[in-house]
Design a protein around this motif. Structure first.
Motif, PDB file in Angstrom:
ATOM      1  N   ALA A 181     -23.769  44.687  27.845  1.00  0.00           N
ATOM      2  CA  ALA A 181     -24.459  45.558  26.609  1.00  0.00           C
ATOM      3  C   ALA A 181     -25.164  44.556  25.768  1.00  0.00           C
ATOM      4  O   ALA A 181     -24.789  43.134  25.560  1.00  0.00           O
ATOM      5  CB  ALA A 181     -23.569  46.351  25.995  1.00  0.00           C
ATOM      6  N   ILE A 182     -26.515  45.024  25.441  1.00  0.00           N
ATOM      7  CA  ILE A 182     -27.320  44.042  24.447  1.00  0.00           C
ATOM      8  C   ILE A 182     -27.473  44.747  22.972  1.00  0.00           C
ATOM      9  O   ILE A 182     -27.791  45.829  23.223  1.00  0.00           O
ATOM     10  CB  ILE A 182     -28.496  43.594  25.148  1.00  0.00           C
ATOM     11  N   ASN A 183     -27.220  44.276  22.143  1.00  0.00           N
ATOM     12  CA  ASN A 183     -27.284  44.553  20.640  1.00  0.00           C
ATOM     13  C   ASN A 183     -28.478  43.585  20.123  1.00  0.00           C
ATOM     14  O   ASN A 183     -28.257  42.682  19.776  1.00  0.00           O
ATOM     15  CB  ASN A 183     -26.176  44.698  19.982  1.00  0.00           C
ATOM     16  N   PHE A 184     -29.483  44.484  19.829  1.00  0.00           N
ATOM     17  CA  PHE A 184     -30.798  43.896  19.079  1.00  0.00           C
ATOM     18  C   PHE A 184     -30.621  44.464  17.739  1.00  0.00           C
ATOM     19  O   PHE A 184     -30.880  45.574  17.289  1.00  0.00           O
ATOM     20  CB  PHE A 184     -31.983  44.403  19.667  1.00  0.00           C
ATOM     21  N   ALA A 185     -30.254  43.361  16.735  1.00  0.00           N
ATOM     22  CA  ALA A 185     -30.127  43.707  15.260  1.00  0.00           C
ATOM     23  C   ALA A 185     -29.402  45.047  14.783  1.00  0.00           C
ATOM     24  O   ALA A 185     -30.131  45.867  13.873  1.00  0.00           O
ATOM     25  CB  ALA A 185     -31.749  43.812  14.842  1.00  0.00           C
ATOM     26  N   ALA A 218     -16.525  44.932  28.216  1.00  0.00           N
ATOM     27  CA  ALA A 218     -17.681  44.120  28.937  1.00  0.00           C
ATOM     28  C   ALA A 218     -18.331  43.226  28.022  1.00  0.00           C
ATOM     29  O   ALA A 218     -18.314  43.143  26.839  1.00  0.00           O
ATOM     30  CB  ALA A 218     -18.755  45.364  29.061  1.00  0.00           C
ATOM     31  N   PRO A 219     -18.800  42.311  28.579  1.00  0.00           N
ATOM     32  CA  PRO A 219     -19.510  41.300  27.639  1.00  0.00           C
ATOM     33  C   PRO A 219     -20.883  41.645  27.090  1.00  0.00           C
ATOM     34  O   PRO A 219     -21.482  42.673  27.706  1.00  0.00           O
ATOM     35  CB  PRO A 219     -19.805  40.042  28.792  1.00  0.00           C
ATOM     36  N   MET A 220     -20.931  41.037  25.905  1.00  0.00           N
ATOM     37  CA  MET A 220     -22.289  41.477  25.255  1.00  0.00           C
ATOM     38  C   MET A 220     -23.188  40.412  24.700  1.00  0.00           C
ATOM     39  O   MET A 220     -22.669  39.195  24.699  1.00  0.00           O
ATOM     40  CB  MET A 220     -21.993  42.182  23.972  1.00  0.00           C
ATOM     41  N   LEU A 221     -24.622  40.722  24.465  1.00  0.00           N
ATOM     42  CA  LEU A 221     -25.347  39.822  23.869  1.00  0.00           C
ATOM     43  C   LEU A 221     -25.797  40.563  22.553  1.00  0.00           C
ATOM     44  O   LEU A 221     -26.247  41.406  22.383  1.00  0.00           O
ATOM     45  CB  LEU A 221     -26.318  39.519  24.699  1.00  0.00           C
ATOM     46  N   TRP A 222     -25.656  39.563  21.489  1.00  0.00           N
ATOM     47  CA  TRP A 222     -26.261  40.143  20.259  1.00  0.00           C
ATOM     48  C   TRP A 222     -27.245  39.056  19.499  1.00  0.00           C
ATOM     49  O   TRP A 222     -27.223  37.973  19.605  1.00  0.00           O
ATOM     50  CB  TRP A 222     -25.097  39.942  19.020  1.00  0.00           C
ATOM     51  N   HIS A 253     -26.651  35.178  19.044  1.00  0.00           N
ATOM     52  CA  HIS A 253     -28.304  34.449  18.836  1.00  0.00           C
ATOM     53  C   HIS A 253     -28.683  34.892  17.428  1.00  0.00           C
ATOM     54  O   HIS A 253     -29.243  35.871  17.381  1.00  0.00           O
ATOM     55  CB  HIS A 253     -29.053  34.605  19.944  1.00  0.00           C
ATOM     56  N   LEU A 254     -29.000  33.870  16.581  1.00  0.00           N
ATOM     57  CA  LEU A 254     -29.766  34.095  15.488  1.00  0.00           C
ATOM     58  C   LEU A 254     -31.073  33.325  15.425  1.00  0.00           C
ATOM     59  O   LEU A 254     -30.995  32.143  15.461  1.00  0.00           O
ATOM     60  CB  LEU A 254     -28.953  33.489  14.028  1.00  0.00           C
TER      61      LEU A 254
END
Length: 293
Positions: A181-185, A218-222, A253-254
């Motif tokens: 899953a990917i979380n944008f802002a 599940a692994p995520m990307l923020w 990731h900032l």
């Protein structure tokens, strides 16, 4: 009576599609499903979720991507239907069948019923909106899995802002087939005008991310930015730390400032976030950009 309502809904969808040209190179199509949810006040209603679909050419099977939109602080009726075509193109070119719901309370079917209302700034409760949104997202996922051209065992969830928060909430429910899953802002309670960078009740949002971290497998990307006028980096860092401390897996990731408000990176900065997302997708075993036929 119900048949008449269904026919009217189908006619309205067809009329709107005629007025708005579909992206035929993305095989765009539109349908809708009915979902029952509760709001902040415990009121239950059945509403219409409009699903905009995109897919690569060919029979598949393609991995499923559910793309979840954010929330305007001033106008829930616009756009009438969410369709991030530039962003969708990135994912379709990598082989995904994309299902983009316009959730209950938004778009052309928005009503007074607003299941994603989280209360006033001084008394926020972010749990009901998470429950309502994840219920709708899971219903859309069930619909997607019924399509002949998808692989139901390879699912990716993606969302921006409230859609990012809803994506994390749904991932915490561990739906079958979820790969990542990917979380944008992601978050809620922000106001770029009245409280730039300082969301309402951020500690309560942190509590929600702690809860989600306990059950997310599940692994995520923020992905956040330094100049997010909804959720400043102090808060996104704390939310990520709480999620990971509770057991969740998420690369944070900032990114540097983007435009006047980094909260809009997903919609306006595809060329900036795409390398980060591509690396994450490759780690999950998804192929890179597909050659054009």
């Amino acid at each position: 009576m119900r048949r008449q309502l269904l026919l009217l809904t189908a006619w309205l969808l067809a009329a709107n599609l005629h007025a708005e040209q579909l992206a035929m190179d993305l095989n765009e199509a539109v349908t809708s499903i009915d979902v029952t949810v509760k709001d902040f006040y415990g009121k239950e209603e059945t509403g219409k979720v409009v699903i905009t679909q995109f897919k690569p050419d060919g029979p598949g099977p393609f991995p499923i991507l559910i793309l979840n939109h954010g929330r305007s602080p001033t106008n829930r009726r616009d756009p009438p239907r969410f369709r991030y075509t530039k962003q969708v193109r990135y994912f379709v070119e990598r082989g995904f069948a994309v299902f983009e719901p316009t959730r209950i309370g938004y778009g052309q079917y928005s009503t007074q019923f607003d299941p994603e209302d989280s209360g006033s700034c001084s008394s926020k409760d972010y749990a009901p909106m998470a429950k309502a949104a994840s219920t709708e997202i899971l219903a859309v996922l069930d619909y997607a899995k019924q399509q002949s051209y998808v692989d139901p065992q390879r699912v990716l969830l993606v969302g921006q802002s409230v859609g990012g928060y809803s994506t994390v909430a749904t991932a915490a429910l561990a739906p079958a087939g979820l790969v990542g899953a990917i979380n944008f802002a992601g978050g809620s309670g922000g106001d770029p005008v009245a409280r730039p960078g300082n969301p309402c009740q951020p500690g309560r949002m942190e509590d929600m991310y702690t809860q989600f971290g306990k059950t997310t497998k599940a692994p995520m990307l923020w992905v956040y930015t330094e100049n997010d006028l909804y959720f400043g980096p102090t808060y996104s860092k704390a939310w990520h730390a709480a999620f990971v401390k509770a057991g969740g897996m998420a690369d944070y990731h900032l990114l540097p400032p983007f435009g006047k408000n980094g909260h809009l990176l997903f919609s306006g900065g595809v060329e900036i976030w795409s390398p980060i997302v591509s690396a994450f997708l490759e780690k999950l075993g998804f192929p890179g950009q597909q050659p054009k036929q």
